[in-house]
Design a protein around this motif. Structure first.
Motif, mmCIF file in Angstrom:
data_model
loop_
_atom_site.group_PDB
_atom_site.id
_atom_site.type_symbol
_atom_site.label_atom_id
_atom_site.label_comp_id
_atom_site.label_asym_id
_atom_site.label_seq_id
_atom_site.Cartn_x
_atom_site.Cartn_y
_atom_site.Cartn_z
ATOM 1 N N TYR A 74 0.917 -1.138 0.350
ATOM 2 C CA TYR A 74 -0.357 -0.678 -0.223
ATOM 3 C C TYR A 74 0.369 1.048 0.217
ATOM 4 O O TYR A 74 1.648 1.052 0.584
ATOM 5 C CB TYR A 74 -0.601 0.258 0.969
ATOM 6 N N VAL A 75 0.637 1.695 -0.711
ATOM 7 C CA VAL A 75 1.585 3.639 -0.717
ATOM 8 C C VAL A 75 0.368 4.862 -0.793
ATOM 9 O O VAL A 75 -0.617 4.803 -1.637
ATOM 10 C CB VAL A 75 2.113 3.491 -1.911
ATOM 11 N N SER A 76 0.601 5.180 -0.583
ATOM 12 C CA SER A 76 0.263 6.920 0.281
ATOM 13 C C SER A 76 0.692 8.179 -1.086
ATOM 14 O O SER A 76 1.527 7.724 -0.930
ATOM 15 C CB SER A 76 0.392 7.878 1.838
ATOM 16 N N PRO A 77 -0.449 8.320 -1.115
ATOM 17 C CA PRO A 77 -0.404 9.725 -1.724
ATOM 18 C C PRO A 77 0.482 10.603 -0.938
ATOM 19 O O PRO A 77 1.066 11.676 -1.875
ATOM 20 C CB PRO A 77 -1.400 10.179 -2.120
ATOM 21 N N SER A 78 0.670 10.954 -0.050
ATOM 22 C CA SER A 78 1.089 12.020 0.311
ATOM 23 C C SER A 78 2.571 10.852 1.411
ATOM 24 O O SER A 78 2.674 9.872 1.497
ATOM 25 C CB SER A 78 0.196 12.181 1.752
ATOM 26 N N LYS A 79 3.662 11.353 0.972
ATOM 27 C CA LYS A 79 4.993 11.079 1.063
ATOM 28 C C LYS A 79 4.819 10.771 2.731
ATOM 29 O O LYS A 79 6.164 10.330 3.283
ATOM 30 C CB LYS A 79 6.567 12.272 0.742
ATOM 31 N N LEU A 80 4.133 11.513 3.512
ATOM 32 C CA LEU A 80 4.489 12.077 5.387
ATOM 33 C C LEU A 80 3.627 10.612 5.370
ATOM 34 O O LEU A 80 4.166 9.582 7.140
ATOM 35 C CB LEU A 80 3.677 12.921 5.869
ATOM 36 N N PHE A 81 3.209 9.647 4.467
ATOM 37 C CA PHE A 81 2.996 8.277 4.840
ATOM 38 C C PHE A 81 2.738 7.201 4.082
ATOM 39 O O PHE A 81 3.650 5.834 4.533
ATOM 40 C CB PHE A 81 0.887 8.582 5.074
ATOM 41 N N GLY A 82 4.030 7.231 3.813
ATOM 42 C CA GLY A 82 4.945 6.686 2.793
ATOM 43 C C GLY A 82 4.122 5.510 2.454
ATOM 44 O O GLY A 82 2.983 5.129 2.101
ATOM 45 N N GLU A 83 4.932 4.562 2.622
ATOM 46 C CA GLU A 83 4.880 2.854 1.877
ATOM 47 C C GLU A 83 4.674 1.999 3.332
ATOM 48 O O GLU A 83 4.766 1.766 3.755
ATOM 49 C CB GLU A 83 5.658 2.378 1.451
ATOM 50 N N VAL A 84 3.255 1.613 3.144
ATOM 51 C CA VAL A 84 3.202 0.685 4.089
ATOM 52 C C VAL A 84 2.958 -1.132 3.661
ATOM 53 O O VAL A 84 2.585 -1.374 2.439
ATOM 54 C CB VAL A 84 2.040 0.275 5.022
ATOM 55 N N ASP A 85 3.863 -2.364 3.579
ATOM 56 C CA ASP A 85 3.521 -3.533 2.591
ATOM 57 C C ASP A 85 3.601 -4.560 3.883
ATOM 58 O O ASP A 85 3.591 -4.681 5.517
ATOM 59 C CB ASP A 85 5.758 -4.074 2.667
ATOM 60 N N TYR A 86 2.744 -5.846 3.628
ATOM 61 C CA TYR A 86 2.179 -6.702 4.127
ATOM 62 C C TYR A 86 3.179 -8.082 3.716
ATOM 63 O O TYR A 86 2.737 -8.024 2.492
ATOM 64 C CB TYR A 86 1.003 -6.856 4.632
ATOM 65 N N LEU A 87 3.401 -9.149 4.184
ATOM 66 C CA LEU A 87 3.253 -10.781 3.968
ATOM 67 C C LEU A 87 2.081 -11.018 4.780
ATOM 68 O O LEU A 87 2.049 -10.887 5.698
ATOM 69 C CB LEU A 87 4.813 -10.543 5.062
ATOM 70 N N HIS A 88 1.834 -11.729 4.063
ATOM 71 C CA HIS A 88 0.342 -12.343 4.639
ATOM 72 C C HIS A 88 0.917 -14.196 5.199
ATOM 73 O O HIS A 88 1.555 -15.120 4.700
ATOM 74 C CB HIS A 88 -0.442 -12.625 3.154
ATOM 75 N N ALA A 89 0.254 -13.858 6.368
ATOM 76 C CA ALA A 89 0.713 -15.116 7.060
ATOM 77 C C ALA A 89 -0.587 -16.596 6.975
ATOM 78 O O ALA A 89 -1.566 -15.535 7.395
ATOM 79 C CB ALA A 89 0.670 -15.284 8.517
ATOM 80 N N PHE A 90 0.265 -17.588 6.160
ATOM 81 C CA PHE A 90 -1.127 -18.461 6.451
ATOM 82 C C PHE A 90 -0.212 -20.015 6.219
ATOM 83 O O PHE A 90 -1.427 -21.362 6.678
ATOM 84 C CB PHE A 90 -1.498 -18.501 5.216
ATOM 85 N N ARG A 91 0.280 -19.970 6.623
ATOM 86 C CA ARG A 91 1.533 -21.675 6.950
ATOM 87 C C ARG A 91 1.721 -21.570 8.251
ATOM 88 O O ARG A 91 1.789 -20.409 8.778
ATOM 89 C CB ARG A 91 2.929 -21.593 5.986
ATOM 90 N N GLU A 92 1.943 -22.400 8.783
ATOM 91 C CA GLU A 92 1.998 -23.140 10.290
ATOM 92 C C GLU A 92 3.439 -21.963 10.450
ATOM 93 O O GLU A 92 2.995 -21.608 11.539
ATOM 94 C CB GLU A 92 2.924 -24.136 10.233
ATOM 95 N N ALA A 93 4.036 -22.300 9.430
ATOM 96 C CA ALA A 93 5.670 -21.314 10.621
ATOM 97 C C ALA A 93 4.839 -19.674 10.579
ATOM 98 O O ALA A 93 5.255 -19.439 11.905
ATOM 99 C CB ALA A 93 7.012 -21.519 9.535
#
Length: 179
Positions: A74-93
């Protein structure tokens, strides 16, 4: 990116929507004592909470730029809020990583955030190297720094288990001095 503003907004929404998360990436490394410059935020989240994440992020003005089975960005149009990345947890580990996440105080105790354990961060770094060998130098530097800062306090068996699962035992060779 204004990390304090973004994290404060995210944590409020994560709690409101009961999102299962754990901070990872460069900001998480810093909370374990390894200083490294970072320009975004990275979280591990339960795959079952992805609709909630989309609601939270769009509600905060972010645009989803990418989504696959494993990650979303996800990226914000405002540089103050920048980018947030998510790794999806669904495997046991990865779901176990979420369960082990530890709450840590940030911003002089103003907020508390769930952070993946160092062993789990190392496991994810090993996976990143296996997925993209071009990351080896940077990610191995992070692994060595964590091992050095937390010398004698890491669960070496857990890290070796990750290495075995990923067929990445050779990456841990040479870390004996840091452990």
């Amino acid at each position: 990116m204004d990390f304090r503003a973004v994290i404060s907004a995210l944590l409020g929404k994560f709690n409101e929507h009961h999102v299962r998360y754990g901070l990872m990436g460069g900001f998480a490394l810093g909370l374990w004592g390894v200083g490294r410059a970072t320009i975004d935020l990275d979280f591990l989240v339960s795959r079952d909470d992805l609709d909630k994440i989309d609601t939270v992020m769009s509600g905060l003005g972010y645009e989803r730029k990418f989504k696959s089975e494993n990650v979303s960005q996800y990226v914000s149009p405002s540089k103050l809020f920048g980018e947030v990345d998510y790794l999806h947890a669904f495997r046991e580990a990865s779901t176990e990583m979420l369960e082990r996440a530890e709450e840590k105080a940030i911003f002089s105790g103003a907020l508390k955030i769930k952070v993946l354990r160092p062993e789990d961060l190392i496991g994810l770094k090993l996976q990143a190297i296996k997925n993209d060998p071009a990351r080896k130098e940077k990610d191995m530097a992070d692994i060595k720094a964590l091992a050095s800062v937390l010398k004698g306090r890491l669960d070496r068996q857990m890290i070796e288990k990750y290495a075995s699962i990923l067929d990445a035992e050779e990456l841990l060779k040479g870390l004996n001095e840091e452990w």
